[in-house]
Design a protein around this motif. Sequence first.
Motif, short mmCIF file in Angstrom:
data_model
loop_
_atom_site.label_atom_id
_atom_site.label_comp_id
_atom_site.label_asym_id
_atom_site.label_seq_id
_atom_site.Cartn_x
_atom_site.Cartn_y
_atom_site.Cartn_z
N GLN A 131 0.85 -1.20 0.00
CA GLN A 131 0.00 0.00 0.00
C GLN A 131 0.88 1.25 0.00
O GLN A 131 1.92 1.28 0.66
N PRO A 133 1.40 5.45 0.71
CA PRO A 133 0.88 6.47 1.62
C PRO A 133 -0.17 7.33 0.91
O PRO A 133 -0.05 7.60 -0.28
N ASP A 134 -1.20 7.78 1.64
CA ASP A 134 -2.24 8.63 1.08
C ASP A 134 -1.74 10.05 0.89
O ASP A 134 -0.86 10.53 1.60
N THR A 135 -2.32 10.75 -0.12
CA THR A 135 -2.10 12.18 -0.33
C THR A 135 -3.45 12.83 -0.61
O THR A 135 -4.44 12.13 -0.87
N ARG A 137 -4.21 14.55 -3.24
CA ARG A 137 -4.50 14.31 -4.65
C ARG A 137 -4.95 12.88 -4.90
O ARG A 137 -5.81 12.62 -5.73
N GLY A 138 -4.34 11.95 -4.23
CA GLY A 138 -4.69 10.54 -4.44
C GLY A 138 -4.41 10.10 -5.86
O GLY A 138 -3.35 10.37 -6.41
N ALA A 139 -5.39 9.43 -6.49
CA ALA A 139 -5.22 8.91 -7.83
C ALA A 139 -5.72 9.88 -8.91
O ALA A 139 -5.81 9.53 -10.07
#
Length: 147
Positions: A131, A133-135, A137-139
Motif C-alpha cells: 500500500q 501512503p495517502d495524499t 490528490r490521491g489517484a
Amino acid sequence: MHQVLFKRLPGNEDMQLPRKMSELAAGFDVHAAVDEPVTLSPGERKLIPTGFSMAMPAELEAQIRPRSGLAFKHGITCLNSPGTIDADYRGEVKVLLINLGQEPFTIERGERIAQMLFQVVPQIAISEVDQLPDTVRGAGGFGHTGT
C-alpha cells in the motif's frame, strides 16, 4: 566539477566539439557531422551524426534537446526530446531531427542542430509495498484539479 571526455571520430577532425555559446548557457551546442548536405522534407525525420563519442562519470546523463531558433524559424526539432545518453554509452552521438515546418530544410556540415545538457542522475532504491501512503490528490489524473 564533472569531467566529460570527448573523442572526435575518424573523418571529423574539422568538426567542433560541443560548446557553450555564452558564459551562462545551460546547454552545449551540437553540430551536424554530415558528409554532404541533408534535406529534411516537411514531416520527414532523420538521424544526424555529430562526429564524436564521449565518456562521462556514472552520476551523469546527457540530454539532447532542440535549439529554439531552429524550432521557431524552421520547425526543426528533436524527436524523443529530451533524448537521454547514458553514462555507459560509447558510440557516436546522433540527433534525431524532424521537420515540422512547411518547407524543406537543408542541414549543412558544421551547422548547430541541437543542444546537449548534462544532468546528475540520483541513485534510486526501489521498494515494492502492498500500500502507498495517502495524499490529498490521491489517484486524481489528467485535469482533475480544473482547467
